[in-house]
Motif scaffolding. Sequence first.
Motif, short mmCIF file in Angstrom:
data_model
loop_
_atom_site.label_atom_id
_atom_site.label_comp_id
_atom_site.label_asym_id
_atom_site.label_seq_id
_atom_site.Cartn_x
_atom_site.Cartn_y
_atom_site.Cartn_z
N ALA A 220 0.84 -1.20 0.00
CA ALA A 220 0.00 0.00 0.00
C ALA A 220 0.88 1.24 0.00
O ALA A 220 1.93 1.27 0.65
N ASN A 221 0.42 2.25 -0.75
CA ASN A 221 1.12 3.54 -0.71
C ASN A 221 0.10 4.68 -0.80
O ASN A 221 -1.09 4.45 -1.01
N ASP A 227 -4.34 10.27 -1.46
CA ASP A 227 -5.03 9.16 -2.12
C ASP A 227 -4.25 7.86 -1.89
O ASP A 227 -3.05 7.80 -2.08
N VAL A 228 -4.97 6.83 -1.48
CA VAL A 228 -4.36 5.56 -1.07
C VAL A 228 -4.59 4.51 -2.15
O VAL A 228 -5.67 4.42 -2.73
N ALA A 229 -3.55 3.72 -2.41
CA ALA A 229 -3.64 2.63 -3.38
C ALA A 229 -3.18 1.33 -2.74
O ALA A 229 -2.23 1.32 -1.94
N GLY A 252 3.21 0.21 3.51
CA GLY A 252 3.76 -1.09 3.84
C GLY A 252 3.85 -1.94 2.60
O GLY A 252 3.20 -1.66 1.58
N ASP A 253 4.65 -3.01 2.67
CA ASP A 253 4.92 -3.77 1.45
C ASP A 253 4.27 -5.15 1.40
O ASP A 253 4.40 -5.84 0.41
N ASP A 254 3.55 -5.58 2.48
CA ASP A 254 3.11 -6.97 2.43
C ASP A 254 1.80 -7.27 3.15
O ASP A 254 1.01 -8.07 2.66
N GLU A 255 1.54 -6.69 4.31
CA GLU A 255 0.38 -7.09 5.10
C GLU A 255 -0.33 -5.86 5.65
O GLU A 255 0.31 -5.01 6.30
N HIS A 256 -1.64 -5.78 5.43
CA HIS A 256 -2.40 -4.60 5.87
C HIS A 256 -3.78 -4.98 6.39
O HIS A 256 -4.30 -6.05 6.08
N GLY A 257 -4.34 -4.09 7.18
CA GLY A 257 -5.72 -4.19 7.60
C GLY A 257 -6.49 -2.99 7.08
O GLY A 257 -5.93 -1.90 6.94
N TRP A 258 -7.78 -3.19 6.80
CA TRP A 258 -8.64 -2.11 6.31
C TRP A 258 -9.82 -1.99 7.28
O TRP A 258 -10.71 -2.83 7.31
#
Length: 528
Positions: A220-221, A227-229, A252-258
């Motif tokens: 994610a960036n 604006d988030v992608a 982050g490059d691998d693991e995220h929560g929404w």
Amino acid sequence: MNSVDVSINLKELLSGQNIYTNLSVPGLVEKVLARHEGELTATGAVRATTGKYTGRSPKDKFIVEEESVKDKIAWGSINQPISVEVFDKLYNKVLQYLKDKDELFVFKGFAGADEKYRLPIQVINEYAWHNLFAHQLFIRPTENELTSHEAQFTVISAPNFKADPAVDGTQSETFIIVSFERRIVLIGGTEYAGEMKKSIFSVMNYLLPENGILPMHCSANVGAEGDVALFFGLSGTGKTTLSADPNRRLIGDDEHGWSNTGVFNVEGGCYAKCINLSREKEPQIFDAIRFGSVLENVILNDQTRQPDYDDNSLTENTRAAYPIQAIDNIVDPSVAGHPNTIIFLTADAFGVLPPISKLTKEQAMYHFLSGYTSKLAGTERGITSPQATFSTCFGSPFLPLPATVYAEMLGKKIDEHSVEVYLVNTGWTGGEYGVGSRMKLSYTRAMVQAALEGELTNVETTKGAYFGFDIPLHVPGVPDEVLLPAQTWEDKEAYAQKATELANKFKENFNKFTDVSEEIRTLGGPTV
């Protein structure tokens, strides 16, 4: 239930005189070198090797079949059940084994950058270099946070404790066992550090949905306007390369929560592949490998201690672990708003899928569940032509719950936040692998940039013949003829055959999702 009170045993283990808790990075590096667990490289990183296990051991991963979880888990070859009794016996053996060690290393920290949803964890290690890995990969506490830290999940890693399958009820000497009631991950018989990282991700994939949070295996960036992608994609699709944008900050490059407020990184570091790494291709990763970083199974020059990232003599799966703060252009803390754009990445070696397509919500859910990419001829023994590969939700090895739980959460969030979703094919054009050519990275970057900047929201499109995608007819910086895959093939009949073949592979794979609505199945999938 004839189980033991494991909390007392754990408390006893951690009350010994041999415990080093949250050592500093220099302190851990000193321990690694003094204990001859690794070497100091010319970059200042520590290099360690992992013996015969240079990757995850999915056949040795289990979840304890406890009353509170047994009706929730998607049991099968990925989530294998193991009994409470087997776990308790093995757990006590491991603790007794560790109790006799001269030194043990403990990291106390967090999983989840959003303080509202983070999980306090502790990692207990037999190896100092594993503890350094945990220090760099998970979220490090402040001094104040450390004083009041109470772990809600514990990882216990004893690489040199090898199970006896006949006695211990495992498949082999190796085991990775999650107990959700005990809130423990028990790891033994493997020195591969990635098991610790992925076991906590699996835990978060179980816990976060209980709070209405979608866990995601993605990078994610965020852009200058906030604006988030999100970038989903399996290995080799370009996820790391495309999300590392100098004009956007890395979340982050691998693991995220929404969550209901936005996205957050699960981790505090990065675990990057190193094979063929160069400063020219991936400068951010290359320059992040410095003092305090951990190199795993990377070959060093005997004289200079310079890493040789092209040498795969130990494994193709060479890795570097470093804190996210080693990357210059980041969001810190790793929290941002709701995504505006989602990019699904695939490297289609059949040369069939369009280089970029706009997806409806139904198509997004279908392709999220499918998690498609392809393996190439020569990448594995016995593979002589491209092979379709499907990994549910782009992370099937780490999903304790049924896949549809995650897909339905994604669909709901796409609706709630009017998210634009695109499928980007970084694979082949003009023919399948061996006939056509790989999509130019400059074209892919231009397509992704156009998607992120909203330039494709109202662009003229045409309906794809085989998957029903809306294919943009014009993208700035990309020749129009590249956008329609059938036009790039000299042999149109061969394209039709290959497209039908791939569409059928999608349908065959999707048959396993018996609880998916007919709307997703028909509006989301192939049209042939």
